[in-house]
Design an enzyme around this catalytic site. Sequence first.
Site, mmCIF file in Angstrom:
data_model
loop_
_atom_site.group_PDB
_atom_site.id
_atom_site.type_symbol
_atom_site.label_atom_id
_atom_site.label_comp_id
_atom_site.label_asym_id
_atom_site.label_seq_id
_atom_site.Cartn_x
_atom_site.Cartn_y
_atom_site.Cartn_z
ATOM 1 N N HIS A 135 46.131 12.328 -1.480
ATOM 2 C CA HIS A 135 45.250 12.401 -2.650
ATOM 3 C C HIS A 135 45.852 11.619 -3.827
ATOM 4 O O HIS A 135 45.150 10.882 -4.524
ATOM 5 C CB HIS A 135 45.073 13.861 -3.117
ATOM 6 C CG HIS A 135 44.368 14.758 -2.146
ATOM 7 N ND1 HIS A 135 44.897 15.956 -1.731
ATOM 8 C CD2 HIS A 135 43.178 14.637 -1.523
ATOM 9 C CE1 HIS A 135 44.058 16.550 -0.892
ATOM 10 N NE2 HIS A 135 43.004 15.764 -0.745
ATOM 11 N N LYS B 281 34.425 28.072 1.318
ATOM 12 C CA LYS B 281 35.406 27.292 2.081
ATOM 13 C C LYS B 281 36.712 28.058 2.288
ATOM 14 O O LYS B 281 37.629 27.552 2.922
ATOM 15 C CB LYS B 281 35.691 25.962 1.364
ATOM 16 C CG LYS B 281 34.613 24.904 1.574
ATOM 17 C CD LYS B 281 35.166 23.495 1.425
ATOM 18 C CE LYS B 281 34.151 22.448 1.858
ATOM 19 N NZ LYS B 281 34.705 21.091 1.869
ATOM 20 N N SER C 191 45.195 18.259 3.795
ATOM 21 C CA SER C 191 45.632 19.564 3.273
ATOM 22 C C SER C 191 45.706 20.579 4.409
ATOM 23 O O SER C 191 46.595 21.443 4.429
ATOM 24 C CB SER C 191 44.645 20.065 2.209
ATOM 25 O OG SER C 191 44.559 19.166 1.146
HETATM 26 O O1 PNS Z 1 38.123 17.620 -0.051
HETATM 27 P P1 PNS Z 1 36.826 17.850 0.663
HETATM 28 O O2 PNS Z 1 36.710 19.307 1.059
HETATM 29 O O3 PNS Z 1 36.634 16.906 1.800
HETATM 30 O O4 PNS Z 1 35.663 17.539 -0.403
HETATM 31 C C1 PNS Z 1 34.325 17.737 -0.058
HETATM 32 C C2 PNS Z 1 33.400 17.603 -1.297
HETATM 33 C C3 PNS Z 1 33.862 18.494 -2.427
HETATM 34 C C4 PNS Z 1 33.391 16.174 -1.779
HETATM 35 C C5 PNS Z 1 31.962 17.986 -0.824
HETATM 36 O O5 PNS Z 1 32.010 19.195 -0.128
HETATM 37 C C6 PNS Z 1 30.962 18.103 -1.973
HETATM 38 O O6 PNS Z 1 30.604 17.127 -2.584
HETATM 39 N N1 PNS Z 1 30.517 19.346 -2.252
HETATM 40 C C7 PNS Z 1 29.562 19.611 -3.285
HETATM 41 C C8 PNS Z 1 28.200 19.989 -2.701
HETATM 42 C C9 PNS Z 1 27.327 18.772 -2.490
HETATM 43 O O7 PNS Z 1 27.030 18.021 -3.387
HETATM 44 N N2 PNS Z 1 26.870 18.588 -1.236
HETATM 45 C C10 PNS Z 1 25.959 17.522 -0.897
HETATM 46 C C11 PNS Z 1 26.658 16.233 -0.558
HETATM 47 S S1 PNS Z 1 26.110 15.726 1.017
#
Ligand code: PNS
Length: 158
Positions: free
Chosen positions: A17, A41, A128
């Site tokens: 990151h 999550k 992670s």
């Molecule tokens: O570090 P991660 O867990 O891979 O991040 C995932 C993240 C936070 C980018 C994704 O889960 C997200 O954008 N969540 C917010 C909900 C959302 O907007 N979902 C629609 C996108 S397809």
Amino acid sequence: MLRAIYPGSFDPVTYGHLDIINRTSKIVDELVIGVLMNKAKMPLFSVEERVKMLKEVTGSIPNIRIVPFDGLLIEFARKMEATIVVRGLRAITDFEYELQMAQTNHKLDREVETMFLTTSLKYSYLSSTIVKEVAAFGGDITQFVPEAVIDRIKEKMS
Ligand code: PNS
């Protein structure tokens, strides 16, 4: 003003990151690190802990802000007045999910573009989840996460 969002769970922040954060901060005027609150999550660290660790390890970068968010990423991008979402791509296995997310987000708001940075080769295996697994079995995680994070993981696992 070119403002980007780097969203993620950061549970916890890794050197992978940090690599994306450092490189993106040199490209944009301001980088907002969006820390997902979503309890579904089942994160190891609370959102407050994840924000605190991120602040500690990015303290030397002047043009970043760390902001927790819930709900749709695209709504968060609008609220932050950001036009770019940045994501790191480690390997081909990331591609399908990332493509789906980027295309959905673009359908929801055409003003927001997703940009991908390929993770530096030395961190291409890192996540992670892997860090937590190694730590859970007492393995050495010094190559994967900054010192401030190591102590926190040890506390959680003990
Ligand atoms: O570090 P991660 O867990 O891979 O991040 C995932 C993240 C936070 C980018 C994704 O889960 C997200 O954008 N969540 C917010 C909900 C959302 O907007 N979902 C629609 C996108 S397809």
